[in-house]
Design an enzyme around this catalytic site. Structure first.
Site, PDB file in Angstrom:
ATOM      1  N   GLU A 169       0.867  -1.186   0.000  1.00  0.00           N
ATOM      2  CA  GLU A 169       0.000   0.000   0.000  1.00  0.00           C
ATOM      3  C   GLU A 169       0.894   1.223   0.000  1.00  0.00           C
ATOM      4  OE1 GLU A 169      -3.604   2.397   2.306  1.00  0.00           O
ATOM      5  OE2 GLU A 169      -2.590   0.793   3.385  1.00  0.00           O
ATOM      6  N   ASP A 221      -3.483  11.587  -1.556  1.00  0.00           N
ATOM      7  CA  ASP A 221      -3.599  13.053  -1.487  1.00  0.00           C
ATOM      8  C   ASP A 221      -4.052  13.591  -2.842  1.00  0.00           C
ATOM      9  OD1 ASP A 221      -2.693  12.933   1.109  1.00  0.00           O
ATOM     10  OD2 ASP A 221      -0.592  13.222   0.570  1.00  0.00           O
ATOM     11  N   LYS A 275      -4.351  21.391  -7.377  1.00  0.00           N
ATOM     12  CA  LYS A 275      -3.884  22.385  -8.359  1.00  0.00           C
ATOM     13  C   LYS A 275      -3.380  21.696  -9.628  1.00  0.00           C
ATOM     14  CE  LYS A 275      -2.715  25.977  -5.101  1.00  0.00           C
ATOM     15  NZ  LYS A 275      -1.774  26.239  -4.042  1.00  0.00           N
ATOM     16  N   THR A 317     -10.405   1.543   5.085  1.00  0.00           N
ATOM     17  CA  THR A 317      -9.224   2.261   5.553  1.00  0.00           C
ATOM     18  C   THR A 317      -9.701   3.277   6.599  1.00  0.00           C
ATOM     19  OG1 THR A 317      -9.216   4.223   4.131  1.00  0.00           O
ATOM     20  CG2 THR A 317      -8.463   2.158   3.128  1.00  0.00           C
ATOM     21  N   GLU A 318      -8.722   3.923   7.228  1.00  0.00           N
ATOM     22  CA  GLU A 318      -9.082   4.929   8.227  1.00  0.00           C
ATOM     23  C   GLU A 318      -9.895   6.058   7.579  1.00  0.00           C
ATOM     24  OE1 GLU A 318      -5.699   6.755  10.073  1.00  0.00           O
ATOM     25  OE2 GLU A 318      -6.953   7.959  11.378  1.00  0.00           O
TER      26      GLU A 318
HETATM   27  N1  SAM Z   1      -4.254   5.236   3.060  1.00  0.00           N
HETATM   28  C1  SAM Z   1      -4.668   5.825   4.317  1.00  0.00           C
HETATM   29  C2  SAM Z   1      -6.159   5.782   4.468  1.00  0.00           C
HETATM   30  O1  SAM Z   1      -6.847   5.535   3.464  1.00  0.00           O
HETATM   31  O2  SAM Z   1      -6.658   5.984   5.576  1.00  0.00           O
HETATM   32  C3  SAM Z   1      -4.089   7.245   4.471  1.00  0.00           C
HETATM   33  C4  SAM Z   1      -4.561   8.270   3.491  1.00  0.00           C
HETATM   34  S1  SAM Z   1      -3.723   9.830   3.655  1.00  0.00           S
HETATM   35  C5  SAM Z   1      -4.817  10.949   2.936  1.00  0.00           C
HETATM   36  C6  SAM Z   1      -2.472   9.723   2.394  1.00  0.00           C
HETATM   37  C7  SAM Z   1      -1.115   9.275   2.916  1.00  0.00           C
HETATM   38  O3  SAM Z   1      -0.254   9.063   1.813  1.00  0.00           O
HETATM   39  C8  SAM Z   1      -0.421  10.305   3.797  1.00  0.00           C
HETATM   40  O4  SAM Z   1      -0.063   9.707   5.022  1.00  0.00           O
HETATM   41  C9  SAM Z   1       0.802  10.737   2.991  1.00  0.00           C
HETATM   42  O5  SAM Z   1       1.903  11.076   3.799  1.00  0.00           O
HETATM   43  C10 SAM Z   1       1.049   9.521   2.132  1.00  0.00           C
HETATM   44  N2  SAM Z   1       1.729   9.813   0.840  1.00  0.00           N
HETATM   45  C11 SAM Z   1       1.347  10.735  -0.056  1.00  0.00           C
HETATM   46  N3  SAM Z   1       2.176  10.752  -1.113  1.00  0.00           N
HETATM   47  C12 SAM Z   1       3.122   9.807  -0.862  1.00  0.00           C
HETATM   48  C13 SAM Z   1       4.265   9.353  -1.568  1.00  0.00           C
HETATM   49  N4  SAM Z   1       4.619   9.905  -2.741  1.00  0.00           N
HETATM   50  N5  SAM Z   1       4.998   8.359  -1.038  1.00  0.00           N
HETATM   51  C14 SAM Z   1       4.662   7.816   0.164  1.00  0.00           C
HETATM   52  N6  SAM Z   1       3.592   8.217   0.889  1.00  0.00           N
HETATM   53  C15 SAM Z   1       2.831   9.192   0.390  1.00  0.00           C
END
Ligand code: SAM
Length: 217
Positions: A43, A117, A121, A192-193
């Site tokens: 993941e 994320d 933009k 997921t959370e």
């Molecule tokens: N997957 C979890 C959930 O569904 O509850 C967390 C979602 S959270 C919005 C997105 C996570 O992805 C963040 O903790 C962020 O730090 C991580 N993330 C974003 N871009 C990333 C990257 N290029 N490499 C590793 N982690 C990344």
């Protein structure tokens, strides 16, 4: 998800048996790391790890790696693992951009992107994990039959992701704009959370499953 910097997080992670230090040393040898021939599912952007912990508990015959780039977030997953360790789950503190330094061609059987994320933009489209730029990176580590599954409640991000599939040389296996109402695709769904949080607010969850279109090239 970015939590406040937590004092000592880096040190705890550096010393944790659940976080693999120097993961690039295992490139091409992940099966040896696990001492078995099981599939490897990862993941990317796992946050605090709720989804992977449940998946690893349910599927002891699959190896799981959770990838997260922020130590403050990964720390939460490490703390949960300390309470209830799982032999088939480990974490990597790294950015998904570095994936090919850690996995050889064909080493990963499945990639999960959950609530990535959105980077709303236009100038940040390349940072979105389901973008064609990232799909090209994922292409270099997945097995021939490998699959990528993506869930989000963010409709603009999902629409963008759907449009990226074909230009990136991938194919759609299945998709839904309301996962929890979709009898077939919701079977065995592990929340997921973020999925718990946003579906409780009434947001429908979108999901797709895609694979590489090797014949179309
Ligand atoms: N997957 C979890 C959930 O569904 O509850 C967390 C979602 S959270 C919005 C997105 C996570 O992805 C963040 O903790 C962020 O730090 C991580 N993330 C974003 N871009 C990333 C990257 N290029 N490499 C590793 N982690 C990344």
């Amino acid at each position: 998800m970015r939590l406040r910097n937590i004092t000592g997080a880096d040190e705890i992670i550096a010393n944790s048996e659940f976080v693999i230090a120097g993961p690039s040393e295992h490139k091409g040898h992940w099966k040896e790391y696990w001492h078995n021939e099981n599939e490897l599912h990862i993941e990317i952007g796992m946050g605090k790890g709720k989804f992977l912990m449940e998946m690893a508990r349910l599927n002891s015959d699959i190896n799981y790696l959770g990838i997260e780039r922020y130590s403050s977030v990964l720390l939460r997953a490490v703390q949960k693992m300390e309470q209830a360790p799982l032999p088939n789950l480990r974490f990597l503190l790294m950015d998904a951009r570095e994936l090919t330094a850690v996995f050889a061609m064909g080493e990963v059987d499945r990639i999960y992107l959950n609530f990535s994320d959105p980077w709303p933009k236009d100038r940040h489209t390349k940072r979105r994990l389901p973008s064609r730029q990232f799909l090209q990176i994922f292409d270099q580590v997945l097995t021939e039959k490998g699959r990528l599954e993506f869930k989000t409640d963010n409709r603009p991000l999902f629409d963008f992701a759907m449009e990226e599939i074909e230009p990136a040389g991938w194919k759609l296996a299945a998709a839904t704009y309301d996962l929890h109402q979709d009898e077939e695709l919701s079977r065995g769904n592990v929340m997921t959370e973020y999925e718990e949080k946003f579906s409780a607010l009434g947001h429908p969850i979108c999901k797709y499953m895609i694979y590489r279109d090797k014949e179309g090239r």
